[in-house]
Enzyme design. Structure first.
Site, PDB file in Angstrom:
ATOM      1  N   ASN A 208       0.843  -1.206   0.000  1.00 19.12           N
ATOM      2  CA  ASN A 208       0.000   0.000   0.000  1.00 19.12           C
ATOM      3  C   ASN A 208       0.873   1.249   0.000  1.00 19.12           C
ATOM      4  O   ASN A 208       2.092   1.152  -0.118  1.00 19.12           O
ATOM      5  CB  ASN A 208      -0.982  -0.020   1.185  1.00 19.12           C
ATOM      6  CG  ASN A 208      -0.252  -0.036   2.520  1.00 19.12           C
ATOM      7  OD1 ASN A 208       0.701   0.711   2.735  1.00 19.12           O
ATOM      8  ND2 ASN A 208      -0.681  -0.906   3.419  1.00 19.12           N
ATOM      9  N   LYS A 287       7.565 -17.408 -11.583  1.00 20.33           N
ATOM     10  CA  LYS A 287       6.838 -16.239 -12.098  1.00 20.33           C
ATOM     11  C   LYS A 287       5.517 -16.692 -12.746  1.00 20.33           C
ATOM     12  O   LYS A 287       5.517 -17.630 -13.548  1.00 20.33           O
ATOM     13  CB  LYS A 287       7.713 -15.527 -13.131  1.00 20.33           C
ATOM     14  CG  LYS A 287       7.104 -14.274 -13.669  1.00 20.33           C
ATOM     15  CD  LYS A 287       8.024 -13.602 -14.673  1.00 20.33           C
ATOM     16  CE  LYS A 287       7.303 -12.449 -15.337  1.00 20.33           C
ATOM     17  NZ  LYS A 287       8.062 -11.914 -16.460  1.00 20.33           N
ATOM     18  N   LYS A 338     -12.699   0.756  16.162  1.00 15.27           N
ATOM     19  CA  LYS A 338     -11.362   0.126  16.246  1.00 15.27           C
ATOM     20  C   LYS A 338     -10.758   0.308  17.648  1.00 15.27           C
ATOM     21  O   LYS A 338     -10.109  -0.593  18.178  1.00 15.27           O
ATOM     22  CB  LYS A 338     -10.422   0.734  15.190  1.00 15.27           C
ATOM     23  CG  LYS A 338     -10.710   0.199  13.794  1.00 15.27           C
ATOM     24  CD  LYS A 338      -9.881   0.881  12.709  1.00 15.27           C
ATOM     25  CE  LYS A 338     -10.323   0.369  11.336  1.00 15.27           C
ATOM     26  NZ  LYS A 338      -9.770   1.099  10.214  1.00 15.27           N
TER      27      LYS A 338
HETATM   28  O1  PMT Z   1       3.470   6.035   6.527  1.00 16.49           O
HETATM   29  P1  PMT Z   1       2.938   7.384   6.070  1.00 16.49           P
HETATM   30  O2  PMT Z   1       3.094   7.585   4.576  1.00 16.49           O
HETATM   31  O3  PMT Z   1       3.520   8.516   6.885  1.00 16.49           O
HETATM   32  O4  PMT Z   1       1.379   7.383   6.336  1.00 16.49           O
HETATM   33  C1  PMT Z   1       0.881   7.397   7.641  1.00 16.49           C
HETATM   34  C2  PMT Z   1      -0.304   6.435   7.819  1.00 16.49           C
HETATM   35  C3  PMT Z   1      -1.473   6.898   6.985  1.00 16.49           C
HETATM   36  C4  PMT Z   1       0.104   5.006   7.407  1.00 16.49           C
HETATM   37  C5  PMT Z   1      -0.650   6.459   9.356  1.00 16.49           C
HETATM   38  O5  PMT Z   1      -1.008   7.763   9.726  1.00 16.49           O
HETATM   39  C6  PMT Z   1      -1.797   5.518   9.665  1.00 16.49           C
HETATM   40  O6  PMT Z   1      -2.970   5.852   9.589  1.00 16.49           O
HETATM   41  N1  PMT Z   1      -1.485   4.249  10.047  1.00 16.49           N
HETATM   42  C7  PMT Z   1      -2.459   3.164  10.233  1.00 16.49           C
HETATM   43  C8  PMT Z   1      -2.806   2.532   8.921  1.00 16.49           C
HETATM   44  C9  PMT Z   1      -3.792   1.372   9.065  1.00 16.49           C
HETATM   45  O7  PMT Z   1      -3.423   0.257   8.817  1.00 16.49           O
HETATM   46  O8  PMT Z   1      -4.944   1.697   9.541  1.00 16.49           O
HETATM   47  P2  PMT Z   1      -6.186   0.657   9.804  1.00 16.49           P
HETATM   48  O9  PMT Z   1      -7.327   1.547  10.117  1.00 16.49           O
HETATM   49  O10 PMT Z   1      -6.261  -0.279   8.639  1.00 16.49           O
HETATM   50  O11 PMT Z   1      -5.720  -0.161  11.089  1.00 16.49           O
HETATM   51  C10 PMT Z   1      -6.069   0.221  12.416  1.00 16.49           C
HETATM   52  C11 PMT Z   1      -4.930  -0.085  13.360  1.00 16.49           C
HETATM   53  O12 PMT Z   1      -4.694  -1.492  13.385  1.00 16.49           O
HETATM   54  C12 PMT Z   1      -3.638   0.550  12.984  1.00 16.49           C
HETATM   55  O13 PMT Z   1      -2.989   0.973  14.172  1.00 16.49           O
HETATM   56  C13 PMT Z   1      -2.863  -0.565  12.312  1.00 16.49           C
HETATM   57  O14 PMT Z   1      -1.439  -0.428  12.504  1.00 16.49           O
HETATM   58  C14 PMT Z   1      -3.375  -1.782  13.032  1.00 16.49           C
HETATM   59  N2  PMT Z   1      -3.388  -3.027  12.220  1.00 16.49           N
HETATM   60  C15 PMT Z   1      -4.086  -3.095  11.051  1.00 16.49           C
HETATM   61  C16 PMT Z   1      -4.121  -4.269  10.339  1.00 16.49           C
HETATM   62  C17 PMT Z   1      -3.424  -5.400  10.828  1.00 16.49           C
HETATM   63  N3  PMT Z   1      -3.457  -6.545  10.159  1.00 16.49           N
HETATM   64  N4  PMT Z   1      -2.744  -5.308  11.965  1.00 16.49           N
HETATM   65  C18 PMT Z   1      -2.704  -4.155  12.666  1.00 16.49           C
HETATM   66  O15 PMT Z   1      -2.056  -4.061  13.712  1.00 16.49           O
END
Ligand code: PMT
Length: 402
Positions: A208, A287, A338
């Protein structure tokens, strides 16, 4: 930021002395009182007048020159220093101080000061890597002297390698941070950052847009505030901050295992990473080839990855866990969900469709939601400022835990 601080800059004889002109200028812009001591060799590279004009103070070179007013110069400078910066620091000055040699104004003043002394080394790569120089550096570090690591690059001697003095902007940042209170000392903070990536075959992968900037900025600031920091990072193009333990991972599963390694011994887990929720069920060992034909489609089955935050939120073990929510709609509603589901202490929500927020930007626009349901919206600000707000909240939570 440095108002009222007396900073003595010791300039020694190396070509990087020209860059220290910029360092002095930046220190002055930050309102420090700067006094410069030059070795005789340094004056061959830059004149004392250059530093005098920028520092608006007399420049000291000669130990036995008639004093302007009666003061034993090396003692008065040593006593008034809030911080001593030696830049560029040659192998010679490092060797002299490591071995107790005080044979000119600069070395005697360093020897007489009780202030923090920071070296910014600059020299030829082979000199820098010479075991004698390395031993001298290690000895000084062990005695509490600090070093701003030199960069790697093409040096004035045309060699390529470590030995290039750190950039003026980084040196000044280091100096400013030296005066910051180490309010997170004694705390271990684990930060996850960047994307994860899941391979499809040996040449392709899914990922991503996360650049890692948000997480790296938090890790850097936490380290500057004195915390022991472990930065668990997916693939990024960023240089890791100084003084943090960097654990590089690719997949979500690897990130999960890396957090597992560090969780028991940490006080705080900050989940700024954007891990992929799904991975291809199978990874082709060769591949994947396209097939010519009327209905050439590629169907890949994805399976769920572990939710790292949810797992550690469920076992919590008294840790503070900070989550992020990257949303494109219904941001507050989804973020609240969340926060509850993943048992965060607070959540930092950002709408990644908004200009100036989320992925890859230098800035972010965040809304922070606490466990009691309170919602605070912040205006657009640098990711450094967002990191400051997050770590201030973490500090309060740590203090409340006692
Ligand atoms: O890296 P940059 O370019 O500076 O961008 C910053 C950012 C947008 C990545 C950052 O600000 C941000 O929002 N990070 C969280 C991204 C995310 O995965 O969000 P989510 O809403 O999908 O997940 C919620 C939380 O669960 C997050 O803390 C994530 O780290 C965590 N998670 C999600 C999926 C997963 N399988 N395991 C997790 O721990």
């Amino acid at each position: 930021m440095l108002k009222g601080k007396n900073i003595i800059v010791g300039v020694t004889g190396g070509i990087a002395a020209y860059k220290v002109v910029d360092v002095v200028s930046r220190l002055k812009k930050n309102r420090a009182n700067v006094e410069v001591i030059m070795t005789k060799n340094a004056t061959k590279f830059v004149t004392p007048l250059t530093f005098q004009t920028l520092a608006l103070n007399a420049v000291y070179v000669d130990m036995f020159k008639e004093p302007k007013h009666y003061d034993v110069e090396h003692i008065s400078l040593a006593e008034k220093a809030d911080l001593f910066l030696i830049a560029p620091a040659t192998a010679n000055i490092i060797g002299k101080i490591a071995n107790g040699i005080a044979d000119d104004l600069l070395t005697t003043t360093i020897m007489a000061t009780t202030s923090k002394v920071i070296f910014a080394p600059a020299m030829n790569t082979n000199m820098y890597l010479n075991p004698i120089v390395q031993q001298n550096i290690e000895k000084l570090k062990g005695l509490g002297y600090e070093f701003i690591e030199p960069g790697v690059g093409l040096l004035a001697c045309q060699a390529y390698g470590p030995g290039r003095m750190a950039e003026p902007v980084d040196i000044v940042e280091y100096v400013i941070n030296s005066f910051k209170e180490k309010e997170l000392a004694g705390k271990k903070i684990v930060v996850t950052a960047g994307p994860t990536m899941e391979p499809l075959d040996p040449v392709r992968y899914v990922t991503n847009h996360s650049s890692g900037k948000m997480g790296y900025t938090i890790a850097n600031l936490a380290s500057l505030k004195g915390a022991e920091v472990v930065l668990i990072s997916g693939p990024t193009h960023l240089d890791p901050p100084r003084n943090v333990k960097l654990v590089k991972v690719n997949t979500t599963m690897e990130m999960f295992n890396a957090v597992k390694e560090e969780f028991d011994t940490c006080h705080v887990l900050i989940k700024a990473a954007a891990p992929l929720d799904y991975r291809p069920e199978t990874v082709s060992s060769e591949k994947i080839k396209k097939k010519d034909g009327e209905k050439d489609e590629l169907n890949i089955k994805f399976v769920r990855n572990p939710d790292i935050a949810e797992y550690f939120g469920s076992i919590k073990k008294g840790k503070i866990i900070v989550g992020f929510a990257a949303e494109t709609n219904n941001m507050v509603e989804y973020a609240k969900e969340k926060l509850r589901k993943k048992n965060f202490d607070f959540i930092v929500a950002n709408n990644v469709k908004e200009s100036g927020a989320g992925f890859k930007t230098e800035t972010n626009i965040v809304t922070i939601i606490d466990r009691d349901g309170s919602v605070k919206e912040y205006p657009i600000m640098s990711k450094e400022k967002v990191a400051e707000i997050i770590l201030d909240k973490v500090k309060v939570l740590l203090n409340n835990k006692g």
